[in-house]
Design a protein around this motif. Structure first.
Motif, PDB file in Angstrom:
ATOM      1  N   ILE A 104     -86.971 -72.810 -78.086  1.00  0.00           N
ATOM      2  CA  ILE A 104     -86.579 -73.633 -79.168  1.00  0.00           C
ATOM      3  C   ILE A 104     -87.445 -74.736 -79.318  1.00  0.00           C
ATOM      4  O   ILE A 104     -88.184 -75.139 -78.340  1.00  0.00           O
ATOM      5  N   ASP A 105     -87.517 -75.508 -80.182  1.00  0.00           N
ATOM      6  CA  ASP A 105     -87.970 -76.701 -80.469  1.00  0.00           C
ATOM      7  C   ASP A 105     -86.814 -77.978 -80.488  1.00  0.00           C
ATOM      8  O   ASP A 105     -85.761 -77.742 -80.731  1.00  0.00           O
ATOM      9  N   ILE A 106     -87.005 -78.898 -79.765  1.00  0.00           N
ATOM     10  CA  ILE A 106     -86.287 -79.852 -79.541  1.00  0.00           C
ATOM     11  C   ILE A 106     -86.977 -81.264 -79.954  1.00  0.00           C
ATOM     12  O   ILE A 106     -88.031 -81.459 -79.865  1.00  0.00           O
ATOM     13  N   GLY A 107     -85.982 -82.191 -79.917  1.00  0.00           N
ATOM     14  CA  GLY A 107     -86.530 -83.626 -80.348  1.00  0.00           C
ATOM     15  C   GLY A 107     -86.560 -84.581 -79.172  1.00  0.00           C
ATOM     16  O   GLY A 107     -85.646 -84.512 -78.515  1.00  0.00           O
ATOM     17  N   ASP A 108     -87.590 -85.331 -78.887  1.00  0.00           N
ATOM     18  CA  ASP A 108     -87.703 -86.372 -78.090  1.00  0.00           C
ATOM     19  C   ASP A 108     -87.164 -87.705 -78.676  1.00  0.00           C
ATOM     20  O   ASP A 108     -86.839 -87.744 -79.703  1.00  0.00           O
ATOM     21  N   GLN A 109     -86.923 -88.448 -77.970  1.00  0.00           N
ATOM     22  CA  GLN A 109     -86.489 -89.757 -78.369  1.00  0.00           C
ATOM     23  C   GLN A 109     -87.432 -90.557 -79.574  1.00  0.00           C
ATOM     24  O   GLN A 109     -86.779 -91.094 -80.193  1.00  0.00           O
ATOM     25  N   ALA A 110     -88.471 -90.342 -79.378  1.00  0.00           N
ATOM     26  CA  ALA A 110     -89.350 -90.776 -80.641  1.00  0.00           C
ATOM     27  C   ALA A 110     -89.149 -89.768 -81.907  1.00  0.00           C
ATOM     28  O   ALA A 110     -90.064 -90.337 -82.772  1.00  0.00           O
ATOM     29  N   GLY A 111     -88.425 -88.746 -81.655  1.00  0.00           N
ATOM     30  CA  GLY A 111     -88.518 -87.933 -82.937  1.00  0.00           C
ATOM     31  C   GLY A 111     -89.562 -86.780 -83.111  1.00  0.00           C
ATOM     32  O   GLY A 111     -89.577 -86.089 -84.137  1.00  0.00           O
ATOM     33  N   ARG A 137     -91.221 -83.094 -82.195  1.00  0.00           N
ATOM     34  CA  ARG A 137     -90.844 -81.967 -81.765  1.00  0.00           C
ATOM     35  C   ARG A 137     -91.402 -81.626 -80.899  1.00  0.00           C
ATOM     36  O   ARG A 137     -92.551 -81.570 -80.559  1.00  0.00           O
ATOM     37  N   VAL A 138     -90.651 -80.946 -79.348  1.00  0.00           N
ATOM     38  CA  VAL A 138     -91.378 -80.469 -78.318  1.00  0.00           C
ATOM     39  C   VAL A 138     -90.832 -79.065 -78.152  1.00  0.00           C
ATOM     40  O   VAL A 138     -89.688 -78.526 -78.141  1.00  0.00           O
ATOM     41  N   PRO A 139     -91.658 -78.200 -77.691  1.00  0.00           N
ATOM     42  CA  PRO A 139     -91.008 -76.715 -77.425  1.00  0.00           C
ATOM     43  C   PRO A 139     -90.399 -76.656 -75.833  1.00  0.00           C
ATOM     44  O   PRO A 139     -90.872 -77.445 -74.996  1.00  0.00           O
ATOM     45  N   ALA A 140     -89.265 -76.028 -75.993  1.00  0.00           N
ATOM     46  CA  ALA A 140     -88.701 -75.992 -74.650  1.00  0.00           C
ATOM     47  C   ALA A 140     -88.157 -74.450 -74.505  1.00  0.00           C
ATOM     48  O   ALA A 140     -87.911 -73.534 -75.387  1.00  0.00           O
TER      49      ALA A 140
END
Length: 77
Positions: free
Chosen positions: A18-25, A27-30
């Motif tokens: 899935i793609d998630i969002g980090d605190q800076a907005g 998109r990061v794969p996880a």
């Protein structure tokens, strides 16, 4: 690390990318686990595992709605 999780979680689960969002907005794969089929009581997480997840959520100051969701998950007895 992945092999240790597989030993803990078993092969009853598949991987879900899935793609998630980090605190800076950004998109990061996880990767996460997804139940392959209905497991009944065997599909409930262990109490120790959920305590670890809940503690991490609080430590990282996740939104209260997410913590409430985690607190509502029924664990194996």
């Amino acid at each position: 690390m992945k092999a240790r999780r597989d030993n803990s979680e078993g092969r009853l689960y598949g991987y879900l990318w899935i793609d998630i969002g980090d605190q800076a907005g950004n998109r990061v794969p996880a990767v996460t686990y997804q139940v392959r089929r209905s497991l009944g009581a065997r599909g409930k997480p262990r109490k120790k595992y959920m305590a670890l997840i809940r503690d991490a959520a609080r430590e990282r100051r996740l939104p209260q709605s997410h913590i409430d969701y985690l607190d509502g998950i029924e664990v194996r007895k």
